[in-house]
Design an enzyme around this catalytic site. Structure first.
Site, short mmCIF file in Angstrom:
data_model
loop_
_atom_site.label_atom_id
_atom_site.label_comp_id
_atom_site.label_asym_id
_atom_site.label_seq_id
_atom_site.Cartn_x
_atom_site.Cartn_y
_atom_site.Cartn_z
N ARG A 249 0.82 -1.23 0.00
CA ARG A 249 0.00 0.00 0.00
C ARG A 249 0.86 1.28 0.00
NH1 ARG A 249 -3.44 -2.80 3.83
NH2 ARG A 249 -5.12 -3.75 2.65
N LYS B 31 3.28 11.44 -10.86
CA LYS B 31 2.44 10.59 -11.70
C LYS B 31 3.16 9.28 -11.95
CE LYS B 31 -0.48 13.59 -14.49
NZ LYS B 31 -0.77 14.04 -15.86
N GLU C 41 9.02 17.40 -25.07
CA GLU C 41 8.44 17.89 -23.81
C GLU C 41 8.95 19.29 -23.48
OE1 GLU C 41 6.01 16.59 -22.16
OE2 GLU C 41 6.01 14.45 -22.66
N LYS D 133 7.39 22.98 -14.03
CA LYS D 133 6.64 21.81 -13.57
C LYS D 133 6.34 21.90 -12.09
CE LYS D 133 5.39 17.31 -13.98
NZ LYS D 133 5.38 16.15 -14.82
N GLU E 56 -4.30 17.18 -10.75
CA GLU E 56 -4.79 17.47 -12.10
C GLU E 56 -6.29 17.75 -12.17
OE1 GLU E 56 -2.64 15.49 -15.44
OE2 GLU E 56 -4.66 15.03 -16.12
N ARG F 118 -2.95 21.62 -13.92
CA ARG F 118 -1.98 20.60 -14.34
C ARG F 118 -2.33 19.99 -15.69
NH1 ARG F 118 1.14 16.02 -10.69
NH2 ARG F 118 2.31 15.14 -12.42
N ASN G 230 -0.60 18.59 -20.31
CA ASN G 230 -0.96 17.59 -21.33
C ASN G 230 -1.05 18.20 -22.72
OD1 ASN G 230 -1.17 15.60 -19.35
ND2 ASN G 230 -3.28 16.18 -18.89
N HIS H 189 -0.67 16.17 -25.81
CA HIS H 189 -0.65 14.76 -25.39
C HIS H 189 -1.90 13.97 -25.78
CE1 HIS H 189 2.92 15.88 -23.28
NE2 HIS H 189 3.07 14.69 -22.75
N HIS I 217 -0.95 10.76 -27.47
CA HIS I 217 -1.24 9.41 -26.96
C HIS I 217 -2.04 8.60 -27.99
CE1 HIS I 217 -0.74 10.38 -22.38
NE2 HIS I 217 0.39 10.29 -23.01
N HIS J 162 7.50 8.82 -27.65
CA HIS J 162 6.54 9.68 -26.97
C HIS J 162 6.73 11.14 -27.41
CE1 HIS J 162 3.87 11.19 -23.89
NE2 HIS J 162 4.84 11.95 -23.40
N1 GLY Z 1 3.51 14.81 -17.70
C1 GLY Z 1 2.39 15.58 -17.32
C2 GLY Z 1 2.21 15.70 -15.85
O1 GLY Z 1 3.07 15.31 -15.08
O2 GLY Z 1 1.19 16.19 -15.43
#
Ligand code: GLY
Length: 353
Positions: free
Chosen positions: A120, A142, A184, A220, A230, A234, A238, A241, A245, A258
């Site tokens: 956990r 993340k 990125e 960031k 998010e 946040r 993206n 993305h 994706h 990516h």
């Molecule tokens: N890579 C996007 C984020 O960390 O929110």
């Protein structure tokens, strides 16, 4: 060495410097009481940096075991994750011990999710060795693995206890892998920082790399501190993305990286938003030039229908709505929530805004 502090649900330092990998044992020994750790890494990174890291940890009195898996996005799945759990159990790892993720985004996401879920949740340290991981994926907690339906669809928010970015590890990257990270970096520039965009336009990246990495990490940090889970701000990270994706999924995570897929996503979404009058005219041409400077693509073999179909499984979809990120002008970004129908029209440039 530079230090950036992140204040999220877990607060931690990001250390950025040159040749700091051989100091890791000393650095980490101040952070944990436990002397037991498992390094999770891939075969390529283990061959390059595994011994330096192990030597440094052993010198500082740690018991170290290493779990190594085959490099590549294909390994970021439940099967590899299960093998990590088994290895942690066999190694006698307890809740007070910790994992070290040594490698790029795949390693960080997979090892981070193992740390988030094993017993956990146990602590972990990120040691990102690619540009992409140093400026983005290692920071902000993340963690995830991919499933058949799409990328990063099973995961958790789990902040690391420390992030160590040794810029020297970028020296061994293939140009294609370095440029993957530039996808990125350009995302940060377009969505958040016009000065960064101009630095990238005007300079040789080698001359400005340290500052560029620091700029991205600071950006960031601000976003993660404002919106760790998010719920809004946040989502701007993206940018590019959702389409990216969808492209990666279409290619089955092979033959396109990516960063390359995100580059196409950045270009395509801005081309459409400029066409629709949302983005300042001329922006998409500048973005295209910058992407091309780093040999990043602006097109991929995929139809709008395929992008739409693949996007509908994206985490940015909320029941019958889709939140997309657009850039009104270079250095700025905003969220737009559209119905699925309007998202479709946006993709083909026919939505009324
Ligand atoms: N890579 C996007 C984020 O960390 O929110």
């Amino acid at each position: 060495m530079k230090k950036i502090h992140v204040n999220a649900s877990g607060s931690y330092d990001i250390l950025i410097g040159h040749d700091i990998l051989n100091e890791v044992g000393k650095t980490i020994s101040k952070l944990f009481k436990s002397r037991n750790t498992v390094i999770v890494t891939d075969d390529i990174v283990d061959a390059l940096y595994g011994d330096v890291l192990r030597k440094s940890l052993l010198k500082a009195g740690f018991n170290v075991k290493t779990f190594t898996f085959l490099n590549g996005e294909q390994s970021k799945n439940i099967n590899t994750l299960t093998s990590v759990y088994d290895f942690l159990s066999e190694s006698g790892i307890t809740r007070t011990d910790f994992i070290i993720a040594l490698g790029g985004g795949v390693v960080g996401d997979l090892a981070g999710f193992a740390a988030a879920s094993f017993l956990r949740g146990i602590p972990f340290v990120q040691i990102p060795t690619t540009l992409l991981a140093q400026v983005d994926s290692s920071i902000g907690g993340k963690t995830a693995v991919n499933i058949k339906a799409g990328k990063n669809l099973v995961g958790a928010f789990h902040q690391p206890s420390l992030v160590i970015c040794d810029i020297n590890t970028l020296l061994t990257l293939k140009p294609e892998t370095f440029n993957d990270g530039m996808g990125e970096v350009i995302k940060y520039a377009v969505a958040f920082s016009k000065p960064l965009f101009e630095i990238l336009e005007k300079n040789d990246i080698k001359e400005v790399l340290d500052d560029v990495i620091l700029d991205c990490i600071n950006c960031k940090k601000e976003v993660v501190q404002a919106d760790e889970k998010e719920a809004g701000e946040r989502m701007k990270l993206n940018f590019g993305h959702t389409i990216g994706h969808a492209i990666e999924k279409h290619y089955n995570y092979k033959g396109i990286t990516h960063g390359q897929a995100v580059a196409v996503g950045i270009y395509k979404i801005t081309k459409q938003s400029e066409k629709l009058g949302i983005t300042k005219p001329g922006s998409v041409d500048r973005i295209k030039k910058l992407l091309e400077k780093f040999k990043l693509p602006v097109t991929a073999s995929i139809t709008d229908e395929q992008i739409l179909k693949n996007s509908l499984n994206d985490k940015k979809r909320h029941s019958d709505k889709m939140t997309i990120v657009v850039s009104p002008e270079i250095g700025d970004s905003k969220l737009m929530t559209l119905s699925i129908d309007d998202y479709k029209k946006f993709l083909i440039g026919k939505i009324n805004t």
